[in-house]
Write a protein that holds these residues in place. Structure first.
Motif, mmCIF file in Angstrom:
data_model
loop_
_atom_site.group_PDB
_atom_site.id
_atom_site.type_symbol
_atom_site.label_atom_id
_atom_site.label_comp_id
_atom_site.label_asym_id
_atom_site.label_seq_id
_atom_site.Cartn_x
_atom_site.Cartn_y
_atom_site.Cartn_z
ATOM 1 N N GLY A 1 0.842 -1.342 -0.110
ATOM 2 C CA GLY A 1 0.092 -0.050 -0.060
ATOM 3 C C GLY A 1 0.897 1.364 0.120
ATOM 4 O O GLY A 1 0.146 2.360 0.130
ATOM 5 N N MET A 2 2.299 0.999 -0.020
ATOM 6 C CA MET A 2 3.024 2.400 -0.113
ATOM 7 C C MET A 2 3.507 2.467 -1.638
ATOM 8 O O MET A 2 3.613 1.780 -2.308
ATOM 9 C CB MET A 2 4.209 2.176 0.703
ATOM 10 N N SER A 3 3.776 3.751 -1.714
ATOM 11 C CA SER A 3 4.144 4.113 -3.312
ATOM 12 C C SER A 3 5.673 3.963 -3.461
ATOM 13 O O SER A 3 6.343 3.821 -2.313
ATOM 14 C CB SER A 3 3.790 5.560 -3.624
ATOM 15 N N SER A 4 6.287 4.078 -4.597
ATOM 16 C CA SER A 4 7.510 4.090 -4.798
ATOM 17 C C SER A 4 8.149 5.482 -5.102
ATOM 18 O O SER A 4 9.403 5.572 -5.643
ATOM 19 C CB SER A 4 8.068 3.021 -5.661
ATOM 20 N N LEU A 5 7.250 6.381 -5.049
ATOM 21 C CA LEU A 5 7.667 7.858 -5.311
ATOM 22 C C LEU A 5 8.646 8.435 -4.682
ATOM 23 O O LEU A 5 9.409 9.355 -5.098
ATOM 24 C CB LEU A 5 6.605 8.753 -5.380
ATOM 25 N N LYS B 1 -1.394 7.481 6.766
ATOM 26 C CA LYS B 1 -0.907 6.702 7.577
ATOM 27 C C LYS B 1 0.394 6.942 8.196
ATOM 28 O O LYS B 1 1.067 7.872 7.713
ATOM 29 C CB LYS B 1 -0.665 5.220 6.758
ATOM 30 N N HIS B 2 0.676 6.744 9.414
ATOM 31 C CA HIS B 2 2.079 6.896 10.076
ATOM 32 C C HIS B 2 2.354 5.800 10.842
ATOM 33 O O HIS B 2 1.518 5.198 11.500
ATOM 34 C CB HIS B 2 1.879 8.183 10.760
ATOM 35 N N ASN B 3 3.652 5.860 11.677
ATOM 36 C CA ASN B 3 3.843 4.798 12.457
ATOM 37 C C ASN B 3 4.031 5.647 13.608
ATOM 38 O O ASN B 3 3.923 6.866 13.731
ATOM 39 C CB ASN B 3 5.264 4.213 12.184
ATOM 40 N N ALA B 4 4.289 4.836 14.857
ATOM 41 C CA ALA B 4 4.731 5.580 16.102
ATOM 42 C C ALA B 4 5.986 4.961 16.605
ATOM 43 O O ALA B 4 6.372 3.838 15.540
ATOM 44 C CB ALA B 4 3.785 5.241 17.325
ATOM 45 N N MET B 5 6.733 5.544 17.453
ATOM 46 C CA MET B 5 8.091 4.780 17.598
ATOM 47 C C MET B 5 8.520 4.955 18.995
ATOM 48 O O MET B 5 8.357 6.199 19.892
ATOM 49 C CB MET B 5 9.117 5.487 16.870
ATOM 50 N N TRP B 6 8.534 3.977 19.672
ATOM 51 C CA TRP B 6 9.254 3.954 21.091
ATOM 52 C C TRP B 6 10.748 3.958 21.187
ATOM 53 O O TRP B 6 11.385 3.393 20.107
ATOM 54 C CB TRP B 6 8.825 2.633 21.896
ATOM 55 N N LEU B 7 11.328 4.931 21.836
ATOM 56 C CA LEU B 7 12.629 4.993 21.981
ATOM 57 C C LEU B 7 13.169 4.372 23.167
ATOM 58 O O LEU B 7 12.457 4.661 24.249
ATOM 59 C CB LEU B 7 13.323 6.469 22.158
ATOM 60 N N PRO C 1 5.726 9.996 8.606
ATOM 61 C CA PRO C 1 4.461 9.975 7.706
ATOM 62 C C PRO C 1 4.655 9.098 6.568
ATOM 63 O O PRO C 1 5.522 9.262 5.755
ATOM 64 C CB PRO C 1 4.408 11.458 7.425
ATOM 65 N N ALA C 2 3.593 8.300 6.175
ATOM 66 C CA ALA C 2 4.047 7.227 5.396
ATOM 67 C C ALA C 2 3.487 7.647 3.984
ATOM 68 O O ALA C 2 2.539 8.124 3.824
ATOM 69 C CB ALA C 2 3.320 5.839 5.772
ATOM 70 N N PRO C 3 4.398 7.240 3.061
ATOM 71 C CA PRO C 3 4.106 7.749 1.449
ATOM 72 C C PRO C 3 3.214 6.454 0.841
ATOM 73 O O PRO C 3 3.533 5.716 0.118
ATOM 74 C CB PRO C 3 5.523 7.843 0.758
ATOM 75 N N THR C 4 2.020 6.457 1.372
ATOM 76 C CA THR C 4 1.017 5.462 0.766
ATOM 77 C C THR C 4 0.618 5.952 -0.416
ATOM 78 O O THR C 4 0.655 6.954 -1.051
ATOM 79 C CB THR C 4 -0.140 5.591 1.760
ATOM 80 N N LEU C 5 -0.003 4.898 -1.288
ATOM 81 C CA LEU C 5 -0.499 5.165 -2.410
ATOM 82 C C LEU C 5 -1.680 6.046 -2.429
ATOM 83 O O LEU C 5 -2.464 5.710 -1.696
ATOM 84 C CB LEU C 5 -0.787 3.723 -3.239
ATOM 85 N N TRP D 1 3.454 16.483 5.825
ATOM 86 C CA TRP D 1 3.416 15.188 5.631
ATOM 87 C C TRP D 1 3.987 14.542 4.331
ATOM 88 O O TRP D 1 3.566 13.576 3.851
ATOM 89 C CB TRP D 1 1.969 14.770 5.379
ATOM 90 N N LEU D 2 5.101 15.116 4.115
ATOM 91 C CA LEU D 2 5.965 14.630 2.719
ATOM 92 C C LEU D 2 7.048 13.983 3.140
ATOM 93 O O LEU D 2 7.916 14.857 3.372
ATOM 94 C CB LEU D 2 5.950 15.641 1.677
ATOM 95 N N TYR D 3 7.085 12.756 3.413
ATOM 96 C CA TYR D 3 8.322 12.234 3.889
ATOM 97 C C TYR D 3 9.639 12.774 3.039
ATOM 98 O O TYR D 3 10.753 12.646 3.533
ATOM 99 C CB TYR D 3 8.493 10.739 4.047
ATOM 100 N N GLU D 4 9.406 12.530 1.710
ATOM 101 C CA GLU D 4 10.674 13.029 0.921
ATOM 102 C C GLU D 4 11.494 14.328 1.418
ATOM 103 O O GLU D 4 12.414 14.591 1.213
ATOM 104 C CB GLU D 4 10.028 13.370 -0.721
ATOM 105 N N ILE D 5 10.727 15.390 2.001
ATOM 106 C CA ILE D 5 11.290 16.617 2.514
ATOM 107 C C ILE D 5 10.775 16.866 4.068
ATOM 108 O O ILE D 5 10.497 17.609 4.595
ATOM 109 C CB ILE D 5 10.651 17.878 1.557
ATOM 110 N N GLY D 6 11.091 15.376 4.737
ATOM 111 C CA GLY D 6 11.058 15.381 6.051
ATOM 112 C C GLY D 6 12.156 15.229 6.995
ATOM 113 O O GLY D 6 11.982 15.042 8.125
ATOM 114 N N ASN D 7 13.307 15.631 6.658
ATOM 115 C CA ASN D 7 14.474 15.942 7.332
ATOM 116 C C ASN D 7 14.449 17.433 7.876
ATOM 117 O O ASN D 7 13.768 18.354 7.853
ATOM 118 C CB ASN D 7 15.984 15.649 6.587
ATOM 119 N N MET D 8 15.455 17.448 8.891
ATOM 120 C CA MET D 8 15.553 18.906 9.602
ATOM 121 C C MET D 8 15.896 19.904 8.553
ATOM 122 O O MET D 8 15.337 20.765 8.852
ATOM 123 C CB MET D 8 16.571 18.526 10.680
ATOM 124 N N ASP D 9 16.839 19.638 7.542
ATOM 125 C CA ASP D 9 17.115 20.457 6.792
ATOM 126 C C ASP D 9 15.929 21.310 5.954
ATOM 127 O O ASP D 9 15.643 22.569 5.801
ATOM 128 C CB ASP D 9 18.283 20.211 6.002
#
Ligand SMILES: Cc1cc2nc3c(=O)[nH]c(=O)nc-3n(C[C@H](O)[C@H](O)[C@H](O)COP(=O)(O)OP(=O)(O)OC[C@H]3O[C@@H](n4cnc5c(N)ncnc54)[C@H](O)[C@@H]3O)c2cc1C
Length: 456
Positions: A171-175, A277-283, A384-388, A415-423
C-alpha cells in the motif's frame, strides 16, 4: 504560480507559528529578522526542538529523540545551525552497519552483502543480477523486488521496511525512494549523509536551543494550542487564552490540525486526513558501563523480526559529550528505535527487556549486564507514510488549509516524507514566512509538488 499571500492580508499582519521544532524555529528567526508583521511562536512542551530535541538524564547520558545526524545540500541550513551564538558542529564520516543472520555487513546492505559467507551471499547476488528493474507506478513492495531481486527483498528490504513503517508495503508508493534508498551500485559512500555533522555538545537538540534563544519573548513555551477558529481567526490555548492571527504556520501533525479546526472541515477533507498513515516509535536508551565494542558502528540496522528495534544509535560515536563526564572509556550508550503501529499509546510489556536481549544477541551487551540508566519515550507520530494515493489527499488538504490562511509545513505538518528531514523542515519554515510576507512561492515545497504532480 501561487498568488502572493500578503496581498490578501491587513497592513501589519499577525503571524502565529505553532511548534518550536526546526520548522517553527526557522520560521521564528525569519520573522524576527523583518518588520512587516507581528509574530509569535507557540510551543506546547517545556522544551524546544520537537523530534529533533535532546535531553540529558540524571546520570549524564544525552538522548536524542531517535538517531539524528545533520546533512544538507542547502547551504542555508549550516548557517542557521552554526552561525554566531549557535552550536559548534563537528564533521564525521558515516559508519553504519546492518546485522543480518548473525553477521555485521556495512551499509548499504545491497552494496556489501558479498562480505557474507558464500552460502548466504550467492542467492542474493543471483537475484540481484536477474532483477528486471523498476517500472513507474509500482508499489514499494514490488519496487524492492524489481530493483534488488526477490532474495534481497526477502532478506532485507521487506522485513526491515515492514518493521519500520508498520503499514503494508503493497500500500506504499515508490515515489519517495530516489533520495532515500541506495542503489545497488557497489558504492560504499552512497547518500547525502556519507559525511555528517553533529553538535560538539548537548546532543542533536543543541542548535535548536540556540536558535530558540535568539527568539527572545517571541517564543512561548508550555503554550499548547487546543483549537483553531478559522472563521474568527483566533487560536485557543489549553490555559484558556485566545490569540488573534492573520496568517498561521502549523507544524503539528496534519491530521491533528484538521481535528482542531473550527468550524469543522468539510467531510471530504476529514476523510482525506483519516486516510493518512503513520507509524509511532518507542525510544529506549540504555546507558551501560564499559567502552563500546569495536564492531559497534555509529548506527546499526536490524531487519530481522527477532530484534524488536529497527535501528540502534551508538550515542558515543557522535561524540563523547553524549556520555557522563564525556568519558568513552567508562561508558557507552545505545538508543533503540522500536517502531509501533500509528495510534499506539501503551508501552508494550517487556519493552526494555526485549531491547536488552537484542543488544546481547548482537554482541553489544553481556548477559547479566545491568544498564546504569534507562530512558524511554513514545513518539506518537514518527514517520508520515508515503502511501499510494497520498498525493491527492494531501493536495486537497493543503489547498483547503491555505484557503483559510493556514500553512501546514514541516515533517508532520507537510506530511511529505521526501522532505521530512531537519534541513527540509527548517527551509520550509523559512520559506513559508516568505510566502506569508509576499513572496510568490516556497521553493522547496513547490519543487517537491512539481515532482509529485508529474506522477499524479
Ligand atoms: C526517529 C527519527 C530519526 C530522524 N533522524 C533524522 C536525521 O538523522 N536527520 C534529519 O535531518 N532528520 C531526521 N529526522 C527528522 C527530524 O526529526 C524532523 O525533520 C524535524 O524534527 C521536523 O521538524 P518540525 O519542526 O517540522 O516538527 P517537529 O520536530 O515534530 O516539531 C513540532 C513541534 O510542534 C509542537 N506542537 C505540536 N502540537 C502542538 C500544539 N497543539 N501546540 C503547540 N505546539 C505543538 C511539538 O511539541 C514540537 O515541538 C528524524 C525523525 C525521526 C522520527
Amino acid at each position: 504560480m501561487n498568488r502572493p499571500y500578503a496581498s490578501r492580508q491587513p497592513k501589519r499582519p499577525r503571524i502565529v507559528v505553532i511548534g518550536a521544532g526546526p520548522t517553527g524555529l526557522a520560521a521564528g528567526l525569519a520573522l524576527a529578522g523583518q518588520s512587516q508583521a507581528d509574530w509569535l511562536v507557540l510551543e506546547a512542551s517545556a522544551r524546544v526542538g520537537g523530534l529533533s530535541g535532546s535531553l540529558r538524564d540524571e546520570r549524564g547520558f544525552v538522548w536524542d529523540m531517535g538517531g539524528h545526524v545533520f546533512f544538507s545540500s542547502w547551504p542555508g541550513f549550516m548557517a542557521l545551525l552554526s552561525g554566531p551564538g549557535r552550536a559548534t558542529m563537528v564533521e564525521r564520516r558515516r559508519r553504519a552497519k546492518v546485522f543480518y543472520s548473525g553477521h555485521w555487513v556495512d551499509f548499504p546492505f545491497q552494496s556489501h552483502f558479498q562480505t557474507l559467507p558464500p552460502a548466504l551471499a550467492a542467492p542474493l547476488a543471483q537475484g540481484l543480477a536477474q532483477a528486471p528493474g523498476a517500472t513507474p507506478g509500482q508499489s514499494f513492495a514490488a519496487w524492492c523486488a524489481a530493483v534488488y531481486g526477490r532474495p534481497l527483498a526477502e532478506a532485507f528490504f521487506w522485513p526491515f521496511n515492514a518493521k519500520l513503517w508498520q503499514t503494508p508495503l503493497e500500500g506504499m508508493s515508490s515515489l519517495w525512494v530516489d533520495r532515500r534508498v541506495a542503489p545497488a551500485d557497489g558504492r560504499a559512500d552512497w547518500g547525502p549523509n556519507n559525511h555528517y555533522f553533529y553538535p560538539a555538545q548537548g546532543g542533536a537538540g543543541r542548535p535548536f536551543v540556540a536558535m530558540a534563544r535568539a527568539l527572545g519573548d517571541g517564543l512561548r513555551l508550555k503554550a499548547a494550542v487546543e483549537a483553531i477558529d478559522a472563521g474568527a481567526r483566533t487560536i485557543h490555548l489549553a490555559d484558556g487564552q485566545r490569540l488573534a492571527w492573520d496568517g498561521l504556520i502549523s507544524t503539528m501533525p496534519l491530521p491533528r490540525l484538521l481535528a482542531m479546526l473550527r468550524p469543522a472541515p468539510p467531510a471530504r477533507a476529514l476523510a482525506a486526513a483519516a486516510r493518512l498513515k503513520h507509524n509511532a516509535m518507542w525510544l529506549v536508551g540504555l546507558g551501560l558501563a564499559g567502552p563500546m565494542p569495536a564492531e559497534a558502528a555509529a548506527w546499526m540496522y536490524f531487519p530481522e523480526p527477532e530484534f524488536i528495534f529497527s535501528r540502534l544509535t551508538n550515542m558515543a560515536a557522535h561524540g563523547p559529550a553524549n556520555l557522563p563526564g564525556a568519558d568513552a572509556r567508562r561508558w557507552r550508550a545505545y538508543l533503540a528505535e522500536v517502531p509501533a503501529p500509528g495510534g499506539s499509546a501503551d508501552q508494550p510489556a517487556g519493552l526494555v527487556q526485549a531491547v536488552r536481549e537484542g543488544l546481547i544477541r548482537a554482541g553489544l551487551a553481556q548477559p547479566g549486564e545491568r544498564p546504569v540508566s534507562v530512558f524511554t519515550r513514545l513518539l506518537p507520530v514518527a514517520y508520515p507514510a508515503p502511501t499510494l494515493g497520498r498525493e491527492d489527499d494531501l493536495r486537497l488538504l493543503h489547498d483547503f488549509l491555505e484557503g483559510l490562511g493556514v500553512f501546514s509545513r514541516g515533517r508532520l505538518g507537510g506530511w511529505l516524507y521526501e522532505i521530512g528531514n531537519m534541513d527540509h523542515a527548517a527551509r520550509m519554515g523559512q520559506e513559508a514566512v516568505g510566502r506569508l510576507l509576499g513572496a510568490a512561492g516556497e521553493p522547496l515545497w513547490d519543487e517537491q509538488w512539481a515532482l509529485l504532480k508529474q506522477s499524479m
